[in-house]
Design a protein around this motif. Structure first.
Motif, PDB file in Angstrom:
ATOM      1  N   LYS A 258       0.821  -1.218   0.000  1.00 25.97           N
ATOM      2  CA  LYS A 258       0.000   0.000   0.000  1.00 25.97           C
ATOM      3  C   LYS A 258       0.854   1.265   0.000  1.00 25.97           C
ATOM      4  N   LEU A 259       1.998   1.202   0.671  1.00 27.51           N
ATOM      5  CA  LEU A 259       2.900   2.365   0.739  1.00 27.51           C
ATOM      6  C   LEU A 259       3.811   2.467  -0.484  1.00 27.51           C
ATOM      7  N   GLY A 260       3.666   1.536  -1.417  1.00 27.71           N
ATOM      8  CA  GLY A 260       4.493   1.563  -2.622  1.00 27.71           C
ATOM      9  C   GLY A 260       5.923   1.127  -2.362  1.00 27.71           C
ATOM     10  N   GLN A 261       6.146   0.395  -1.278  1.00 33.73           N
ATOM     11  CA  GLN A 261       7.503  -0.024  -0.917  1.00 33.73           C
ATOM     12  C   GLN A 261       7.910  -1.329  -1.611  1.00 33.73           C
ATOM     13  N   ILE A 262       6.982  -1.985  -2.262  1.00 32.16           N
ATOM     14  CA  ILE A 262       7.314  -3.150  -3.089  1.00 32.16           C
ATOM     15  C   ILE A 262       7.235  -2.647  -4.524  1.00 32.16           C
ATOM     16  N   SER A 263       8.391  -2.524  -5.162  1.00 31.43           N
ATOM     17  CA  SER A 263       8.401  -1.926  -6.507  1.00 31.43           C
ATOM     18  C   SER A 263       7.742  -2.861  -7.514  1.00 31.43           C
ATOM     19  N   PHE A 264       6.974  -2.244  -8.421  1.00 26.26           N
ATOM     20  CA  PHE A 264       6.303  -3.048  -9.452  1.00 26.26           C
ATOM     21  C   PHE A 264       7.229  -3.179 -10.650  1.00 26.26           C
TER      22      PHE A 264
ATOM     23  N   ARG B 283       7.183 -10.222  -8.848  1.00 25.18           N
ATOM     24  CA  ARG B 283       6.582 -10.152  -7.517  1.00 25.18           C
ATOM     25  C   ARG B 283       5.388  -9.206  -7.457  1.00 25.18           C
ATOM     26  N   CYS B 284       5.509  -8.060  -8.147  1.00 22.79           N
ATOM     27  CA  CYS B 284       4.486  -7.019  -8.050  1.00 22.79           C
ATOM     28  C   CYS B 284       4.298  -6.346  -9.408  1.00 22.79           C
ATOM     29  N   VAL B 285       3.035  -6.091  -9.772  1.00 24.85           N
ATOM     30  CA  VAL B 285       2.712  -5.383 -11.007  1.00 24.85           C
ATOM     31  C   VAL B 285       1.710  -4.275 -10.690  1.00 24.85           C
ATOM     32  N   ARG B 286       1.622  -3.329 -11.621  1.00 26.33           N
ATOM     33  CA  ARG B 286       0.602  -2.273 -11.488  1.00 26.33           C
ATOM     34  C   ARG B 286      -0.397  -2.443 -12.629  1.00 26.33           C
ATOM     35  N   ILE B 287      -1.666  -2.370 -12.288  1.00 23.19           N
ATOM     36  CA  ILE B 287      -2.727  -2.455 -13.297  1.00 23.19           C
ATOM     37  C   ILE B 287      -3.554  -1.174 -13.216  1.00 23.19           C
ATOM     38  N   THR B 288      -3.614  -0.471 -14.332  1.00 25.71           N
ATOM     39  CA  THR B 288      -4.397   0.759 -14.402  1.00 25.71           C
ATOM     40  C   THR B 288      -5.745   0.416 -15.022  1.00 25.71           C
ATOM     41  N   HIS B 289      -6.792   0.588 -14.220  1.00 24.00           N
ATOM     42  CA  HIS B 289      -8.151   0.268 -14.683  1.00 24.00           C
ATOM     43  C   HIS B 289      -8.948   1.528 -14.949  1.00 24.00           C
ATOM     44  N   GLY B 290      -8.497   2.661 -14.413  1.00 25.67           N
ATOM     45  CA  GLY B 290      -9.225   3.917 -14.574  1.00 25.67           C
ATOM     46  C   GLY B 290     -10.343   4.037 -13.557  1.00 25.67           C
TER      47      GLY B 290
ATOM     48  N   HIS C 112       1.296   7.067  -8.838  1.00 32.60           N
ATOM     49  CA  HIS C 112       1.200   5.896  -9.709  1.00 32.60           C
ATOM     50  C   HIS C 112      -0.229   5.636 -10.207  1.00 32.60           C
ATOM     51  N   GLY C 113      -1.132   6.586  -9.994  1.00 31.94           N
ATOM     52  CA  GLY C 113      -2.498   6.433 -10.510  1.00 31.94           C
ATOM     53  C   GLY C 113      -3.588   6.504  -9.464  1.00 31.94           C
TER      54      GLY C 113
ATOM     55  N   GLY D  81      -7.276   4.989  -9.476  1.00 30.01           N
ATOM     56  CA  GLY D  81      -7.486   4.535 -10.857  1.00 30.01           C
ATOM     57  C   GLY D  81      -6.543   3.403 -11.234  1.00 30.01           C
ATOM     58  N   ALA D  82      -5.729   2.948 -10.266  1.00 26.31           N
ATOM     59  CA  ALA D  82      -4.771   1.866 -10.528  1.00 26.31           C
ATOM     60  C   ALA D  82      -4.542   1.078  -9.243  1.00 26.31           C
ATOM     61  N   ILE D  83      -4.004  -0.122  -9.392  1.00 21.75           N
ATOM     62  CA  ILE D  83      -3.718  -0.945  -8.217  1.00 21.75           C
ATOM     63  C   ILE D  83      -2.356  -1.615  -8.349  1.00 21.75           C
ATOM     64  N   TYR D  84      -1.728  -1.809  -7.178  1.00 24.09           N
ATOM     65  CA  TYR D  84      -0.535  -2.647  -7.092  1.00 24.09           C
ATOM     66  C   TYR D  84      -1.055  -4.059  -6.833  1.00 24.09           C
TER      67      TYR D  84
END
Length: 185
Positions: free
Chosen positions: A85-91, A122-129, A165-166, A169-172
Motif C-alpha cells: 500500500k505504501l508503494g515499498q514493493i516496486s512493481f 513479484r508485483c505489477v501495477r494495473i491501471t483500470h481507470g 502511480h495512478g 485509478g490503478a492498483i498494485y
C-alpha cells in the motif's frame, strides 16, 4: 415346372433395363473422422466465446470511482500488504486497461498475469481507470478487475496505488512466485 418358373420370372422383370456399368454404388462415402473431429473442435471454440480462465462475471463487486481497493488472500502477512500500500514493493510490470471492452480487458489481464508469473515477477501495477460515467453508474472496468483479481490463483493481494502511480485509478498487485514457494504466503 421349370418353364413355369422361368416364364414367371420373365414376366416379373418385364421393363427392367440392364445396367450399363459394372461398378456398384456403395452409398455415401465414409465420413472422414479426423475432419469431423476438427470441425467439432472448431465449432466449440467460436470467435467471441468465453475463455475458461476461472474469472467469473456471475457476481461483480460494484465499486465507486474514488473507492480505494484493498484485498489480501488468507495467510498473506499484514506487513506485506502495508508495504504494498505504501508503494515499498516496486512493481516490475504495468498494464493499462483504459478504453478496453470488459472481455478484451479480461483476456489481456489473464495473459498479463500469466506472463508475469512465468517471469517470477513479484508485483505489477494495473491501471483500470475510474471511469466517472455520465449515466451515474459505477466504473465497469474497475469493478470487474476488483472481482477478477480476487479469483485469480496467482494473486496474493492488491491495493490502490499511491497518487503518483495512478491513485484510485490503478492498483498494485502482489503475485505468487512459484520458485520461491513458501516465502510468499
Amino acid at each position: 415346372m421349370q418353364d413355369d418358373d422361368f416364364s414367371l420370372f420373365k414376366s416379373e422383370i418385364r421393363g427392367v433395363k440392364p445396367i450399363q456399368h459394372d461398378r456398384a454404388d456403395t452409398g455415401k462415402p465414409k465420413a472422414d473422422r479426423a475432419r469431423i473431429a476438427t470441425l467439432r473442435q472448431a465449432a466449440t471454440v467460436r470467435e467471441g466465446s468465453l475463455k475458461v480462465d476461472g474469472l467469473s462475471d456471475q457476481f461483480v463487486i460494484d465499486v465507486g470511482p474514488e473507492d480505494a481497493l484493498n484485498w489480501a488472500r488468507d495467510g498473506v502477512q499484514e506487513g506485506q500488504m502495508r508495504k504494498l500500500k505504501l508503494g515499498q514493493i516496486s512493481f516490475e510490470g504495468s498494464l493499462d486497461l483504459h478504453g478496453m471492452s470488459v472481455e478484451k480487458a479480461r483476456d489481456t489481464l489473464w495473459e498479463f498475469i500469466a506472463e508475469a508469473t512465468k517471469l517470477e515477477v513479484r508485483c505489477v501495477r494495473i491501471t483500470h481507470g475510474k471511469a466517472v460515467r455520465l449515466d451515474g453508474k459505477r466504473p465497469m472496468l474497475k469493478s470487474h478487475v476488483n472481482t477478477w483479481l480476487r479469483q485469480h490463483p496467482q494473486v496474493l493481494g492488491f491495493t490502490s496505488c499511491l497518487p503518483k502511480h495512478g491513485g484510485t485509478g490503478a492498483i498494485y498487485v502482489m503475485l505468487k512466485r512459484t520458485m520461491l514457494d513458501g516465502r510468499d504466503e
